[in-house]
Design an enzyme around this catalytic site. Structure first.
Site, PDB file in Angstrom:
ATOM      1  N   LYS A 122      13.060   3.313 101.232  1.00 23.85           N
ATOM      2  CA  LYS A 122      12.431   3.400 102.543  1.00 23.85           C
ATOM      3  C   LYS A 122      12.687   2.109 103.313  1.00 23.85           C
ATOM      4  O   LYS A 122      12.474   1.025 102.754  1.00 23.85           O
ATOM      5  CB  LYS A 122      10.917   3.619 102.367  1.00 23.85           C
ATOM      6  CG  LYS A 122      10.104   3.616 103.646  1.00 23.85           C
ATOM      7  CD  LYS A 122       8.610   3.699 103.358  1.00 23.85           C
ATOM      8  CE  LYS A 122       7.812   3.621 104.653  1.00 23.85           C
ATOM      9  NZ  LYS A 122       6.367   3.644 104.426  1.00 23.85           N
ATOM     10  N   LYS A 137      11.295  -0.573  99.105  1.00 23.72           N
ATOM     11  CA  LYS A 137      10.662  -0.460 100.426  1.00 23.72           C
ATOM     12  C   LYS A 137      10.900  -1.775 101.159  1.00 23.72           C
ATOM     13  O   LYS A 137      10.417  -2.826 100.755  1.00 23.72           O
ATOM     14  CB  LYS A 137       9.167  -0.184 100.280  1.00 23.72           C
ATOM     15  CG  LYS A 137       8.424  -0.066 101.607  1.00 23.72           C
ATOM     16  CD  LYS A 137       6.954   0.236 101.361  1.00 23.72           C
ATOM     17  CE  LYS A 137       6.165   0.312 102.654  1.00 23.72           C
ATOM     18  NZ  LYS A 137       4.731   0.605 102.409  1.00 23.72           N
TER      19      LYS A 137
END
Length: 300
Positions: free
Chosen positions: A223, A170
């Site tokens: 992400k 992320k």
């Protein structure tokens, strides 16, 4: 497979549109049947829940995160009862529930206190498992939280009942703005760059993916998606026996919609092009706000 991110607020009758996230709303638990029913009839198979506690008393430990009367636990129970065939995942984080808006418990100097943060995240994940969720998805990026959650799930009898989807890679991105508007999760000071990955940190991302596989993650997520297609490909290589998820985040979605509204391209064509690139890179699960449109587009 598409997984639809939805925002659940603690006003049970609410439907509040999100201006920076066109076509998306915050929903109260009592309106979930109205909202999800038509989508399930079209073939919606999976959702991921994000809590938006507008009326809760937030504190430094994120106590409202696993409140049995809070939006996520109530939504898990309602959806499982109303739509038994729908696969329900829940984001596990503290940022929406802490008074400071950060994803963990802080030291006095405002740095992350990792061990109590990990323990708290594991507590929340277990509460969601006990409520009936199919999948817990920790997005906090605290070191060691996958092992802690997996151990807690196994010790409590959920080891083979609840999937663990890790936000393994992320990145600290400028594409999260609409989400933070939707979830009310912007930090009250500083930023999250000390525990999210720098955009150029390919090596760190690869190490995080390997770490989470070794700690027991069942699904690996990257992400955002489009700027990190190379990392999705890395995840597919490093975790070849795992499903690979990617999150087409709020800013990615908003950009595609804005470009289409400005006449730069056709919305459907660009939605397909961007998501097909994620599949090409190796993603097998795509978290996308375009999910309702794809239910129509793919049915033609």
């Amino acid at each position: 497979m598409f997984m639809y991110p939805i925002f659940i607020t603690d006003d049970p009758t609410a439907k509040v549109d999100i201006p920076t996230l066109p076509g998306q709303s915050r929903w109260g638990v009592d309106r979930l049947e109205e909202f999800l029913g038509p989508l399930v009839k079209k073939g919606l198979s999976s959702v991921i829940l994000f809590g938006v506690p507008l009326n809760a008393q937030k504190d430094e430990k994120g106590t409202p995160a696993d409140d049995s009367n809070g939006p996520v636990i109530q939504a898990i129970k309602r959806i499982r009862e109303t739509f038994p065939s729908l696969y329900v995942a829940a984001d596990v984080c503290l940022c929406e529930y802490t008074s400071h808006g950060h994803c963990g418990i802080l030291n006095h100097d405002h740095t992350i206190n990792t061990q109590p943060s990990v323990e708290r995240i594991a507590e929340v994940a277990l509460s969601y498992a006990e409520a009936g969720v199919h999948c817990v998805a920790p997005s906090d990026m605290m070191d060691g939280r996958i092992l802690s959650i997996k151990r807690r799930l196994i010790d409590s009898g959920f080891g083979n009942k609840v999937t663990l989807m890790s936000y393994s890679a992320k990145f600290a991105s400028g594409l999260y703005g609409p989400f933070r508007d939707a979830a009310g999760s912007a930090p009250s000071f500083g930023d999250r760059k000390c525990y999210q990955l720098p955009p150029q940190a390919k090596g760190l991302a690869r190490r995080a993916i390997i770490r989470d596989v070794n700690e027991g993650a069942d699904i690996i997520m990257v992400k955002p998606a489009l700027p990190y297609l190379d990392v999705i490909a890395d995840a597919a290589e490093l975790a070849a026996d795992h499903p690979i998820a990617c999150y087409q985040v709020s800013g990615e979605y908003a950009m595609v919609v804005a470009g289409a509204n400005a006449g730069v391209y056709d919305l459907k064509s660009m939605a397909f092009e961007t998501t097909e690139s994620m599949v090409r890179a190796g993603a097998t699960i795509i978290l996308s706000y375009f999910t309702p449109q794809f239910l129509d587009w793919l049915d033609v």
